[in-house]
Design a protein around this motif. Sequence first.
Motif, PDB file in Angstrom:
ATOM      1  N   MET A   1       0.266  -3.733   5.688  1.00  0.00           N
ATOM      2  CA  MET A   1       1.046  -3.639   4.471  1.00  0.00           C
ATOM      3  C   MET A   1       1.063  -2.174   3.999  1.00  0.00           C
ATOM      4  O   MET A   1       0.074  -1.476   4.099  1.00  0.00           O
ATOM      5  CB  MET A   1       0.444  -4.550   3.407  1.00  0.00           C
ATOM      6  CG  MET A   1       1.306  -4.678   2.186  1.00  0.00           C
ATOM      7  SD  MET A   1       0.651  -5.873   1.032  1.00  0.00           S
ATOM      8  CE  MET A   1       1.735  -7.215   1.350  1.00  0.00           C
ATOM      9  N   ILE A   2       2.219  -1.709   3.505  1.00  0.00           N
ATOM     10  CA  ILE A   2       2.379  -0.335   3.053  1.00  0.00           C
ATOM     11  C   ILE A   2       1.805  -0.187   1.644  1.00  0.00           C
ATOM     12  O   ILE A   2       2.050  -1.007   0.758  1.00  0.00           O
ATOM     13  CB  ILE A   2       3.863   0.073   3.056  1.00  0.00           C
ATOM     14  CG1 ILE A   2       4.416   0.033   4.486  1.00  0.00           C
ATOM     15  CG2 ILE A   2       4.045   1.461   2.484  1.00  0.00           C
ATOM     16  CD1 ILE A   2       5.868   0.379   4.582  1.00  0.00           C
ATOM     17  N   ASP A   3       1.051   0.874   1.465  1.00  0.00           N
ATOM     18  CA  ASP A   3       0.461   1.174   0.165  1.00  0.00           C
ATOM     19  C   ASP A   3       1.567   1.433  -0.851  1.00  0.00           C
ATOM     20  O   ASP A   3       2.585   2.055  -0.546  1.00  0.00           O
ATOM     21  CB  ASP A   3      -0.439   2.402   0.314  1.00  0.00           C
ATOM     22  CG  ASP A   3      -1.232   2.713  -0.937  1.00  0.00           C
ATOM     23  OD1 ASP A   3      -0.792   2.323  -2.038  1.00  0.00           O
ATOM     24  OD2 ASP A   3      -2.291   3.350  -0.809  1.00  0.00           O
ATOM     25  N   GLU A   4       1.378   0.997  -2.073  1.00  0.00           N
ATOM     26  CA  GLU A   4       2.389   1.158  -3.132  1.00  0.00           C
ATOM     27  C   GLU A   4       2.680   2.629  -3.414  1.00  0.00           C
ATOM     28  O   GLU A   4       3.830   3.007  -3.681  1.00  0.00           O
ATOM     29  CB  GLU A   4       1.898   0.458  -4.406  1.00  0.00           C
ATOM     30  CG  GLU A   4       2.976   0.282  -5.441  1.00  0.00           C
ATOM     31  CD  GLU A   4       2.512  -0.551  -6.620  1.00  0.00           C
ATOM     32  OE1 GLU A   4       2.772  -0.091  -7.747  1.00  0.00           O
ATOM     33  OE2 GLU A   4       1.922  -1.621  -6.404  1.00  0.00           O
ATOM     34  N   THR A   5       1.683   3.468  -3.306  1.00  0.00           N
ATOM     35  CA  THR A   5       1.869   4.901  -3.552  1.00  0.00           C
ATOM     36  C   THR A   5       2.774   5.512  -2.480  1.00  0.00           C
ATOM     37  O   THR A   5       3.651   6.326  -2.785  1.00  0.00           O
ATOM     38  CB  THR A   5       0.506   5.629  -3.547  1.00  0.00           C
ATOM     39  OG1 THR A   5      -0.399   4.939  -4.407  1.00  0.00           O
ATOM     40  CG2 THR A   5       0.631   7.055  -3.988  1.00  0.00           C
ATOM     41  N   VAL A   6       2.565   5.100  -1.239  1.00  0.00           N
ATOM     42  CA  VAL A   6       3.390   5.598  -0.133  1.00  0.00           C
ATOM     43  C   VAL A   6       4.833   5.148  -0.338  1.00  0.00           C
ATOM     44  O   VAL A   6       5.783   5.908  -0.150  1.00  0.00           O
ATOM     45  CB  VAL A   6       2.840   5.097   1.223  1.00  0.00           C
ATOM     46  CG1 VAL A   6       3.799   5.443   2.355  1.00  0.00           C
ATOM     47  CG2 VAL A   6       1.457   5.665   1.487  1.00  0.00           C
ATOM     48  N   LEU A   7       5.010   3.910  -0.736  1.00  0.00           N
ATOM     49  CA  LEU A   7       6.340   3.361  -0.979  1.00  0.00           C
ATOM     50  C   LEU A   7       7.050   4.112  -2.111  1.00  0.00           C
ATOM     51  O   LEU A   7       8.229   4.453  -1.988  1.00  0.00           O
ATOM     52  CB  LEU A   7       6.211   1.870  -1.326  1.00  0.00           C
ATOM     53  CG  LEU A   7       7.395   0.985  -1.052  1.00  0.00           C
ATOM     54  CD1 LEU A   7       7.883   1.126   0.358  1.00  0.00           C
ATOM     55  CD2 LEU A   7       7.056  -0.452  -1.367  1.00  0.00           C
ATOM     56  N   GLU A   8       6.322   4.397  -3.174  1.00  0.00           N
ATOM     57  CA  GLU A   8       6.906   5.148  -4.302  1.00  0.00           C
ATOM     58  C   GLU A   8       7.300   6.556  -3.854  1.00  0.00           C
ATOM     59  O   GLU A   8       8.355   7.067  -4.243  1.00  0.00           O
ATOM     60  CB  GLU A   8       5.917   5.207  -5.464  1.00  0.00           C
ATOM     61  CG  GLU A   8       5.788   3.906  -6.223  1.00  0.00           C
ATOM     62  CD  GLU A   8       4.809   3.996  -7.380  1.00  0.00           C
ATOM     63  OE1 GLU A   8       4.468   5.132  -7.800  1.00  0.00           O
ATOM     64  OE2 GLU A   8       4.406   2.938  -7.863  1.00  0.00           O
ATOM     65  N   HIS A   9       6.472   7.177  -3.038  1.00  0.00           N
ATOM     66  CA  HIS A   9       6.761   8.528  -2.543  1.00  0.00           C
ATOM     67  C   HIS A   9       8.022   8.521  -1.671  1.00  0.00           C
ATOM     68  O   HIS A   9       8.883   9.397  -1.804  1.00  0.00           O
ATOM     69  CB  HIS A   9       5.556   9.059  -1.762  1.00  0.00           C
ATOM     70  CG  HIS A   9       5.741  10.439  -1.244  1.00  0.00           C
ATOM     71  ND1 HIS A   9       5.815  11.542  -2.073  1.00  0.00           N
ATOM     72  CD2 HIS A   9       5.887  10.910   0.025  1.00  0.00           C
ATOM     73  CE1 HIS A   9       6.001  12.615  -1.346  1.00  0.00           C
ATOM     74  NE2 HIS A   9       6.040  12.258  -0.061  1.00  0.00           N
ATOM     75  N   ARG A  10       8.137   7.535  -0.796  1.00  0.00           N
ATOM     76  CA  ARG A  10       9.318   7.425   0.057  1.00  0.00           C
ATOM     77  C   ARG A  10      10.567   7.175  -0.783  1.00  0.00           C
ATOM     78  O   ARG A  10      11.637   7.723  -0.498  1.00  0.00           O
ATOM     79  CB  ARG A  10       9.123   6.308   1.083  1.00  0.00           C
ATOM     80  CG  ARG A  10       8.071   6.666   2.127  1.00  0.00           C
ATOM     81  CD  ARG A  10       7.835   5.544   3.101  1.00  0.00           C
ATOM     82  NE  ARG A  10       9.016   5.327   3.912  1.00  0.00           N
ATOM     83  CZ  ARG A  10       9.136   4.327   4.768  1.00  0.00           C
ATOM     84  NH1 ARG A  10       8.167   3.444   4.911  1.00  0.00           N
ATOM     85  NH2 ARG A  10      10.239   4.193   5.478  1.00  0.00           N
ATOM     86  N   LEU A  11      10.457   6.360  -1.814  1.00  0.00           N
ATOM     87  CA  LEU A  11      11.591   6.073  -2.693  1.00  0.00           C
ATOM     88  C   LEU A  11      12.024   7.338  -3.434  1.00  0.00           C
ATOM     89  O   LEU A  11      13.220   7.615  -3.547  1.00  0.00           O
ATOM     90  CB  LEU A  11      11.231   4.963  -3.683  1.00  0.00           C
ATOM     91  CG  LEU A  11      12.327   4.536  -4.645  1.00  0.00           C
ATOM     92  CD1 LEU A  11      13.542   4.027  -3.887  1.00  0.00           C
ATOM     93  CD2 LEU A  11      11.818   3.466  -5.593  1.00  0.00           C
TER      94      LEU A  11
END
Length: 69
Positions: A1-11
């Motif tokens: 599962m992708i970390d929420e912080t990584v997902l926010e950074h990619r967004l």
Amino acid sequence: MIDETVLEHRLLNLEQAISDLQRKVEGKPSENWLEKLIGSISDEEAFLKALEYGRAFRQADKPTDEDEE
């Protein structure tokens, strides 16, 4: 599962890229693609050869005048 912080950074990166693209598109005047294309290959050897083939084909298709012989 992708970390929420990584997902926010990619967004955030995607939003920035889209914003940059929108600025580029909005800043350019609308160009007529056909005007850009006309003459763009007129000095290419293959283009000149194609013109010559077309000219020869049209000349060969012309009826000959038998009275001229």
